[in-house]
Design a protein around this motif. Structure first.
Motif, PDB file in Angstrom:
ATOM      1  N   GLY A 146       0.822  -1.203   0.000  1.00  0.00           N
ATOM      2  CA  GLY A 146       0.000   0.000   0.000  1.00  0.00           C
ATOM      3  C   GLY A 146       0.851   1.246   0.000  1.00  0.00           C
ATOM      4  O   GLY A 146       2.086   1.181   0.054  1.00  0.00           O
ATOM      5  N   TYR A 147       0.156   2.380  -0.073  1.00  0.00           N
ATOM      6  CA  TYR A 147       0.825   3.678  -0.101  1.00  0.00           C
ATOM      7  C   TYR A 147       0.218   4.597   0.937  1.00  0.00           C
ATOM      8  O   TYR A 147      -0.990   4.572   1.169  1.00  0.00           O
ATOM      9  CB  TYR A 147       0.658   4.349  -1.469  1.00  0.00           C
ATOM     10  N   VAL A 148       1.066   5.417   1.526  1.00  0.00           N
ATOM     11  CA  VAL A 148       0.628   6.558   2.318  1.00  0.00           C
ATOM     12  C   VAL A 148       1.272   7.741   1.607  1.00  0.00           C
ATOM     13  O   VAL A 148       2.508   7.829   1.533  1.00  0.00           O
ATOM     14  CB  VAL A 148       1.077   6.472   3.785  1.00  0.00           C
ATOM     15  N   GLY A 149       0.430   8.604   1.048  1.00  0.00           N
ATOM     16  CA  GLY A 149       0.960   9.654   0.184  1.00  0.00           C
ATOM     17  C   GLY A 149       1.647   8.974  -0.989  1.00  0.00           C
ATOM     18  O   GLY A 149       1.095   8.061  -1.605  1.00  0.00           O
ATOM     19  N   ASP A 150       2.870   9.379  -1.288  1.00  0.00           N
ATOM     20  CA  ASP A 150       3.642   8.770  -2.388  1.00  0.00           C
ATOM     21  C   ASP A 150       4.567   7.651  -1.905  1.00  0.00           C
ATOM     22  O   ASP A 150       5.275   7.054  -2.705  1.00  0.00           O
ATOM     23  CB  ASP A 150       4.483   9.842  -3.095  1.00  0.00           C
ATOM     24  N   GLN A 151       4.590   7.391  -0.606  1.00  0.00           N
ATOM     25  CA  GLN A 151       5.509   6.400  -0.044  1.00  0.00           C
ATOM     26  C   GLN A 151       4.903   5.001  -0.090  1.00  0.00           C
ATOM     27  O   GLN A 151       3.826   4.754   0.430  1.00  0.00           O
ATOM     28  CB  GLN A 151       5.850   6.758   1.410  1.00  0.00           C
ATOM     29  N   ALA A 152       5.636   4.068  -0.727  1.00  0.00           N
ATOM     30  CA  ALA A 152       5.222   2.665  -0.782  1.00  0.00           C
ATOM     31  C   ALA A 152       5.575   1.977   0.534  1.00  0.00           C
ATOM     32  O   ALA A 152       6.610   2.258   1.141  1.00  0.00           O
ATOM     33  CB  ALA A 152       5.923   1.960  -1.932  1.00  0.00           C
ATOM     34  N   TYR A 153       4.713   1.052   0.955  1.00  0.00           N
ATOM     35  CA  TYR A 153       4.940   0.269   2.167  1.00  0.00           C
ATOM     36  C   TYR A 153       4.725  -1.209   1.882  1.00  0.00           C
ATOM     37  O   TYR A 153       3.842  -1.579   1.112  1.00  0.00           O
ATOM     38  CB  TYR A 153       3.980   0.687   3.293  1.00  0.00           C
ATOM     39  N   SER A 154       5.545  -2.013   2.524  1.00  0.00           N
ATOM     40  CA  SER A 154       5.366  -3.454   2.510  1.00  0.00           C
ATOM     41  C   SER A 154       5.093  -3.850   3.954  1.00  0.00           C
ATOM     42  O   SER A 154       5.934  -3.646   4.832  1.00  0.00           O
ATOM     43  CB  SER A 154       6.624  -4.137   1.976  1.00  0.00           C
ATOM     44  N   LEU A 170      10.577  -7.636  -1.655  1.00  0.00           N
ATOM     45  CA  LEU A 170       9.793  -6.587  -1.013  1.00  0.00           C
ATOM     46  C   LEU A 170      10.356  -5.214  -1.370  1.00  0.00           C
ATOM     47  O   LEU A 170      11.561  -5.021  -1.412  1.00  0.00           O
ATOM     48  CB  LEU A 170       9.792  -6.786   0.496  1.00  0.00           C
ATOM     49  N   HIS A 171       9.460  -4.266  -1.638  1.00  0.00           N
ATOM     50  CA  HIS A 171       9.845  -2.904  -1.982  1.00  0.00           C
ATOM     51  C   HIS A 171       9.129  -1.936  -1.055  1.00  0.00           C
ATOM     52  O   HIS A 171       8.094  -2.243  -0.491  1.00  0.00           O
ATOM     53  CB  HIS A 171       9.497  -2.600  -3.439  1.00  0.00           C
ATOM     54  N   GLY A 172       9.659  -0.738  -0.960  1.00  0.00           N
ATOM     55  CA  GLY A 172       9.042   0.274  -0.114  1.00  0.00           C
ATOM     56  C   GLY A 172       9.558   0.165   1.302  1.00  0.00           C
ATOM     57  O   GLY A 172      10.396  -0.666   1.628  1.00  0.00           O
ATOM     58  N   LYS A 173       9.023   1.025   2.160  1.00  0.00           N
ATOM     59  CA  LYS A 173       9.390   0.963   3.574  1.00  0.00           C
ATOM     60  C   LYS A 173       8.778  -0.288   4.180  1.00  0.00           C
ATOM     61  O   LYS A 173       7.614  -0.601   3.939  1.00  0.00           O
ATOM     62  CB  LYS A 173       8.862   2.194   4.314  1.00  0.00           C
ATOM     63  N   LYS A 179       1.161  -9.413  17.308  1.00  0.00           N
ATOM     64  CA  LYS A 179       0.218  -9.179  18.404  1.00  0.00           C
ATOM     65  C   LYS A 179       0.978  -9.414  19.703  1.00  0.00           C
ATOM     66  O   LYS A 179       1.703 -10.392  19.836  1.00  0.00           O
ATOM     67  CB  LYS A 179      -0.968 -10.132  18.297  1.00  0.00           C
ATOM     68  N   ASN A 180       0.800  -8.498  20.657  1.00  0.00           N
ATOM     69  CA  ASN A 180       1.478  -8.669  21.943  1.00  0.00           C
ATOM     70  C   ASN A 180       0.639  -9.571  22.854  1.00  0.00           C
ATOM     71  O   ASN A 180      -0.438 -10.046  22.471  1.00  0.00           O
ATOM     72  CB  ASN A 180       1.800  -7.313  22.589  1.00  0.00           C
ATOM     73  N   ALA A 181       1.129  -9.792  24.065  1.00  0.00           N
ATOM     74  CA  ALA A 181       0.452 -10.693  25.011  1.00  0.00           C
ATOM     75  C   ALA A 181      -0.961 -10.234  25.337  1.00  0.00           C
ATOM     76  O   ALA A 181      -1.835 -11.049  25.632  1.00  0.00           O
ATOM     77  CB  ALA A 181       1.279 -10.824  26.289  1.00  0.00           C
ATOM     78  N   ALA A 182      -1.200  -8.928  25.257  1.00  0.00           N
ATOM     79  CA  ALA A 182      -2.539  -8.387  25.550  1.00  0.00           C
ATOM     80  C   ALA A 182      -3.465  -8.464  24.337  1.00  0.00           C
ATOM     81  O   ALA A 182      -4.613  -8.047  24.408  1.00  0.00           O
ATOM     82  CB  ALA A 182      -2.415  -6.937  26.016  1.00  0.00           C
ATOM     83  N   GLY A 183      -2.950  -8.996  23.208  1.00  0.00           N
ATOM     84  CA  GLY A 183      -3.770  -9.112  22.006  1.00  0.00           C
ATOM     85  C   GLY A 183      -3.810  -7.851  21.162  1.00  0.00           C
ATOM     86  O   GLY A 183      -4.591  -7.762  20.218  1.00  0.00           O
ATOM     87  N   GLU A 184      -2.961  -6.872  21.501  1.00  0.00           N
ATOM     88  CA  GLU A 184      -2.928  -5.623  20.738  1.00  0.00           C
ATOM     89  C   GLU A 184      -2.008  -5.780  19.526  1.00  0.00           C
ATOM     90  O   GLU A 184      -0.995  -6.475  19.590  1.00  0.00           O
ATOM     91  CB  GLU A 184      -2.396  -4.480  21.610  1.00  0.00           C
ATOM     92  N   LEU A 185      -2.354  -5.093  18.448  1.00  0.00           N
ATOM     93  CA  LEU A 185      -1.530  -5.091  17.240  1.00  0.00           C
ATOM     94  C   LEU A 185      -0.411  -4.070  17.426  1.00  0.00           C
ATOM     95  O   LEU A 185      -0.664  -2.899  17.666  1.00  0.00           O
ATOM     96  CB  LEU A 185      -2.380  -4.733  16.024  1.00  0.00           C
ATOM     97  N   VAL A 186       0.833  -4.547  17.371  1.00  0.00           N
ATOM     98  CA  VAL A 186       2.005  -3.694  17.549  1.00  0.00           C
ATOM     99  C   VAL A 186       2.776  -3.722  16.237  1.00  0.00           C
ATOM    100  O   VAL A 186       2.982  -4.791  15.663  1.00  0.00           O
ATOM    101  CB  VAL A 186       2.900  -4.213  18.690  1.00  0.00           C
ATOM    102  N   PHE A 187       3.183  -2.540  15.742  1.00  0.00           N
ATOM    103  CA  PHE A 187       3.938  -2.529  14.503  1.00  0.00           C
ATOM    104  C   PHE A 187       5.078  -1.528  14.580  1.00  0.00           C
ATOM    105  O   PHE A 187       5.060  -0.599  15.371  1.00  0.00           O
ATOM    106  CB  PHE A 187       3.056  -2.249  13.294  1.00  0.00           C
ATOM    107  N   GLU A 188       6.098  -1.776  13.749  1.00  0.00           N
ATOM    108  CA  GLU A 188       7.228  -0.868  13.650  1.00  0.00           C
ATOM    109  C   GLU A 188       7.523  -0.607  12.193  1.00  0.00           C
ATOM    110  O   GLU A 188       7.458  -1.529  11.364  1.00  0.00           O
ATOM    111  CB  GLU A 188       8.468  -1.424  14.354  1.00  0.00           C
ATOM    112  N   VAL A 189       7.824   0.633  11.876  1.00  0.00           N
ATOM    113  CA  VAL A 189       8.170   1.030  10.520  1.00  0.00           C
ATOM    114  C   VAL A 189       9.679   1.140  10.474  1.00  0.00           C
ATOM    115  O   VAL A 189      10.275   1.900  11.245  1.00  0.00           O
ATOM    116  CB  VAL A 189       7.524   2.388  10.142  1.00  0.00           C
TER     117      VAL A 189
END
Length: 191
Positions: A146-154, A170-173, A179-189
């Motif tokens: 997907g894209y955010v603005g003009d930046q591609a993400y994988s 894979l291309h883009g950032k 998912k952490n122990a509490a079931g929350e979605l955790v992500f890092e760019v």
């Protein structure tokens, strides 16, 4: 320019159908032939070539085995042990299990992965104050999700970090999620 090179005669081993796929799978899993196990070939082979005026497969075999007498057997044992485990697992697989696996992959894991992609792209877009969109099939074929603005993400699960060989380029950032122990979605760019 088109040229032909006649390689040295070599021993040719023919394996029954599907056996090399299984041995490769076992080897990838247990890392039986990584440099730590069998040596760094990109260093060893040039060293061998410098040691002789008449290189041959037989000379390489003798040179390598003199310096690493137990390596082939250790790698073989490691891979063989895993093949035994695969053999047991294959015996457990029936049509119902395969159908459940296909359904889990196509329905549940696909939904979850695409849903997470959307949530993550929306969050990045909100943070950057830019519009977002999912990739087109053509862009997706190039490893863009997907894209955010003009930046591609994988956007991939964090398990992709530990894969020796990715199933795609894979291309883009890169964005890795879990998912952490509490079931929350955790992500890092990744920057």
């Amino acid at each position: 320019m088109k040229k032909k090179i006649s390689p040295d005669a070599r021993r040719s081993v023919t394996f029954p159908k599907y056996t090399t796929q299984l041995m490769n799978l076992a080897n990838q899993t247990v890392k039986g032939t990584i440099p730590k196990m069998v040596g760094q070939m990109s260093e060893l082979y040039p060293e061998y070539r410098r040691s002789t005026e008449e290189p041959s497969v037989e000379g390489w075999e003798k040179w390598y085995l003199e310096r690493n007498p137990d390596t082939i057997d250790r790698a073989t044992d490691k891979i063989c042990h895993h093949i035994d485990r695969l053999r047991e697992a294959i015996g457990l697989i029936d049509r119902d299990m395969i159908r459940n696996w296909v359904e889990d992959l196509v329905i549940f894991k696909t939904y979850q992965g695409l849903y997470y992609q959307q949530l993550i792209l929306e969050e990045i877009a909100a943070e950057r104050g830019e519009p977002w969109r999912l990739a087109t099939p053509e862009e997706e074929a190039q490893g863009v999700d997907g894209y955010v603005g003009d930046q591609a993400y994988s956007v991939k699960p964090s398990t992709y970090k530990s894969m020796d060989r990715l199933p795609e380029t894979l291309h883009g950032k890169m964005v890795f999620y879990r998912k952490n122990a509490a079931g929350e979605l955790v992500f890092e760019v990744e920057e």
